[in-house]
Design an enzyme around this catalytic site. Structure first.
Site, PDB file in Angstrom:
ATOM      1  N   ASP A  98      -4.846   7.083   9.436  1.00 14.64           N
ATOM      2  CA  ASP A  98      -3.821   6.557   8.548  1.00 14.64           C
ATOM      3  C   ASP A  98      -2.503   7.122   9.037  1.00 14.64           C
ATOM      4  OD1 ASP A  98      -2.461   5.635   6.210  1.00 14.64           O
ATOM      5  OD2 ASP A  98      -4.303   5.912   5.056  1.00 14.64           O
ATOM      6  N   ASP A 200       0.700   2.869   6.880  1.00 11.31           N
ATOM      7  CA  ASP A 200       1.158   2.984   5.495  1.00 11.31           C
ATOM      8  C   ASP A 200       2.515   2.297   5.313  1.00 11.31           C
ATOM      9  OD1 ASP A 200       0.555   4.574   2.944  1.00 11.31           O
ATOM     10  OD2 ASP A 200       2.589   5.248   3.369  1.00 11.31           O
ATOM     11  N   GLU A 251      -0.077  -1.908   5.883  1.00  7.94           N
ATOM     12  CA  GLU A 251       0.038  -2.124   4.453  1.00  7.94           C
ATOM     13  C   GLU A 251       1.322  -2.916   4.212  1.00  7.94           C
ATOM     14  OE1 GLU A 251      -0.207   0.485   0.339  1.00  7.94           O
ATOM     15  OE2 GLU A 251       0.967   1.240   1.999  1.00  7.94           O
ATOM     16  N   HIS A 327      -7.824   3.579  -2.025  1.00  5.00           N
ATOM     17  CA  HIS A 327      -7.468   4.787  -2.763  1.00  5.00           C
ATOM     18  C   HIS A 327      -6.321   4.573  -3.741  1.00  5.00           C
ATOM     19  CE1 HIS A 327      -4.603   4.428   0.417  1.00  5.00           C
ATOM     20  NE2 HIS A 327      -3.850   5.348  -0.146  1.00  5.00           N
ATOM     21  N   ASP A 328      -5.681   3.406  -3.690  1.00  3.89           N
ATOM     22  CA  ASP A 328      -4.600   3.098  -4.631  1.00  3.89           C
ATOM     23  C   ASP A 328      -5.047   2.117  -5.704  1.00  3.89           C
ATOM     24  OD1 ASP A 328      -2.760   4.609  -3.132  1.00  3.89           O
ATOM     25  OD2 ASP A 328      -2.214   2.874  -1.903  1.00  3.89           O
TER      26      ASP A 328
HETATM   27  C1  GLC Z   1       0.881   3.802   0.362  1.00  2.37           C
HETATM   28  C2  GLC Z   1      -0.346   4.658   0.171  1.00  2.37           C
HETATM   29  C3  GLC Z   1      -0.204   5.419  -1.106  1.00  2.37           C
HETATM   30  C4  GLC Z   1       1.010   6.298  -0.988  1.00  2.37           C
HETATM   31  C5  GLC Z   1       2.251   5.498  -0.600  1.00  2.37           C
HETATM   32  C6  GLC Z   1       3.318   6.408  -0.123  1.00  2.37           C
HETATM   33  O1  GLC Z   1       1.014   2.854  -0.622  1.00  2.37           O
HETATM   34  O2  GLC Z   1      -1.492   3.870   0.214  1.00  2.37           O
HETATM   35  O3  GLC Z   1      -1.337   6.170  -1.419  1.00  2.37           O
HETATM   36  O4  GLC Z   1       1.243   6.952  -2.186  1.00  2.37           O
HETATM   37  O5  GLC Z   1       2.005   4.608   0.442  1.00  2.37           O
HETATM   38  O6  GLC Z   1       2.943   6.965   1.106  1.00  2.37           O
END
Ligand code: GLC
Ligand code: CA
Length: 552
Positions: A98, A200, A251, A327-328
């Site tokens: 990641d 990310d 993402e 995880h979110d």
């Molecule tokens: C992404 C991650 C999340 C994190 C955010 C800031 O959305 O998946 O868990 O809090 O980025 O890094």
């Protein structure tokens, strides 16, 4: 020519902190993951995506990195990482790391230097702006974790930008030295044997340097898809991804099916796939001030429309990343389905829908045994987002009551997916000998990997079958997609076609029996997979029944 191994692969996401503790400190670690590799290999997954294990103060559970080159001691040593990479490869699986490149931790040496003065080598590594004449923040942007996206630094007499917590300053991608530093990190991990990247919030790396106010204060409208986003991502592709043949999944919170090809069309050389958020919003009141905490009943017609839209618009122009959990995100069966009476049926029904589509399915740890959301008290949650949002929405804005907020947390809070992995029914679920860093879901005594494996209705066994189909059946990879019954609230049905055959994928996303509405008509069929273990299909389907049929 790049290898496209991910097109018939299933990727398993590990949240290391909550996966397996090996040294009795209550925190999952790299050696713990190593111990569980036989389990993962047996499940059949092709690659492991590890949420961040770099050095980090853990304000946001590792998404706040203070040194991209170090493993956090809490997770183990650099040698542990080597051993994990080697063992994973030896078992025929790949490793995806990641990468958080939009921001670092405020403890990163780069930021520690940057904040000191206007003229040091790192001054422009982050995004600094002067206060407005009245001393207030440069504009009204909000942080995802509540409050302003700007924090004042007395040493520079300036504000720095942070889309997330104030401990997560955003990097300045306009600065070529920042981009080079990022590429160096990625090359370094490539040299360590890493096979690819989950990037990310990669669609946030380019900012609108006019910094226009948002229509409503403390919201986030202007924080994705900035003017130089495609240019930066292409540059990253050319310097790292294509050059070293590394898989990438970005993402992409604000992406939709119409513009996604700009990110994933292979001829543009940007990313291999992106995670959209569109389908994650089907249970959110659109435009509501309370954002993700403004819940509504999940709209399955909308879910089908969005997922079909991605299938069709990307067909031949890019590759999909398929997910319901990470995880979110909360546990999908607790969020949109039934996690008690029909837990097995519901978990396998959602899995069928996802794994029947074109793209790469992602399985989040515990999803493969149908883990559920816990219903903790407010004080038991850990997540920086939840705590910051509570402060903003409940205490300051007062736009939502504490009770409604907690109800929303029980449905969609990020911590729902972060309770420790439930391996067996023993003390602490086999996760750790010590008290875990975050509370276990108390249902671990009856819901765990060991028990699922021996159950007559085993969710993981069904996943194994789905994963095998992804490996063996090219129709799942290459076949075209056709949505059926788009207006039906309960049935999610579609066909996949290739030159040789047609498959029908169907799930009843309700607790009621549903009429098949002539879907099968008089067609002859062969059952490929059935979560009720049926050999023939009638004119009705049972609660959360799902199947894949080959039609002839
Ligand atoms: C992404 C991650 C999340 C994190 C955010 C800031 O959305 O998946 O868990 O809090 O980025 O890094
Ligand atoms: Ca540990």
């Amino acid at each position: 020519m790049r290898s496209e191994w991910w097109k018939s692969a299933v990727i398993y996401q590990i949240y290391p902190k909550s996966f397996q503790d090996s040294n009795g400190d209550g925190i999952g670690d790299l050696q713990g993951i190593r111990q569980r590799l036989p389990y993962l290999q047996n499940l059949g997954v092709d690659a492991l995506w590890l949420s961040p294990v770099y050095q980090s103060p853990q304000i946001d559970n590792g998404y706040d990195i203070s040194d991209y080159y170090q493993i956090d001691p809490m997770f183990g040593t650099s040698e542990d990482m080597n051993a994990l990479i080697a063992d994973t490869h030896a078992r025929g699986m790949k490793i995806i790391m990641d990468f958080v490149a939009n921001h670092t931790s405020d403890q990163y040496s780069w930021f520690q230097e940057s904040r000191k003065s206007l003229d040091n080598p790192y001054s422009d590594f982050y995004i600094w702006r002067d206060p407005r004449p009245d001393g207030s923040a440069p504009n009204n942007w909000g942080s995802s974790f509540g409050g302003s996206a700007w924090t004042y630094e007395p040493a520079r007499q300036q504000y720095y930008l942070h889309y997330y917590a104030k401990e997560q300053p955003d990097l300045n991608w306009e600065n070529p030295r920042v981009r080079d530093a990022i590429y160096e990190v990625m090359k370094y991990w490539k040299s360590r044997g890493v096979d690819g990247w989950r990037l990310d919030v990669i669609t946030s790396i380019s900012k609108d340097w006019c910094f226009p106010d948002n229509p409503r204060p403390l919201t986030k409208e202007n924080q994705h898809n900035g003017p130089r986003m495609h240019e930066f991502i292409h540059d990253l592709n050319q310097h790292v991804l294509t050059l070293y043949d590394m898989m990438s999944v970005g993402e992409a919170p604000a992406s939709n099916a119409a513009d996604a090809p700009l990110l994933v069309d292979p001829t543009r050389e940007e990313l291999d796939m992106v995670f959209t958020f569109q389908h994650m919003h089907i249970d959110r009141k659109p435009g509501d001030l309370n954002g993700r905490w403004a819940l509504q009943k999940p709209d399955f017609i909308e879910l089908k429309r969005i997922m079909a839209d991605w299938q069709i618009q990307l067909s031949g122009r890019g590759w999909n990343a398929l997910y319901f959990e990470n995880h979110d995100r909360a546990r999908v069966i607790s969020r949109w389905g039934n996690d008690s009476k029909y837990r097995y049926e519901c978990a396998t029904a959602f899995a069928t829908i996802l794994h029947g589509m074109q793209g790469t399915p992602y399985v989040y740890q515990g999803e493969e045994i149908g883990m559920t959301n816990p219903q903790f008290a407010l004080a038991d949650y850990e997540d920086v987002e939840m705590i910051g949002n509570y402060h903003q929405f409940v205490e300051q804005q007062k736009t939502i009551s504490s009770a409604d907020f907690l109800a929303a947390v029980h449905k969609v809070g990020r911590d729902n997916a972060r309770t420790p992995m439930q391996w067996d029914g023993s003390h602490n679920a086999g996760f750790s000998d010590a008290t875990p860093w975050f509370k276990l879901n108390p249902n671990y005594t009856v819901l765990n990997v060991a028990r699922d494996a021996n159950a007559e209705k085993s969710v993981a066994h069904y996943y194994q079958q789905l994963i095998r189909l992804r490996h063996d059946e090219s129709i799942l990879r290459d076949g075209s997609f056709e949505l059926l019954l788009p207006q039906d609230k309960a049935l999610f049905a579609y066909k996949r076609h290739d030159d040789e055959k047609t498959w029908l994928v169907l799930a009843n996303l309700s607790e009621k029996w549903q009429n098949l509405q002539g879907l099968l008509a008089d067609a002859d069929y062969r059952v490929i997979l059935s979560n009720y273990q049926r050999e023939t299909i009638g004119q009705q389907v049972a609660p959360y029944e799902s199947f894949i049929l080959e039609l002839s």
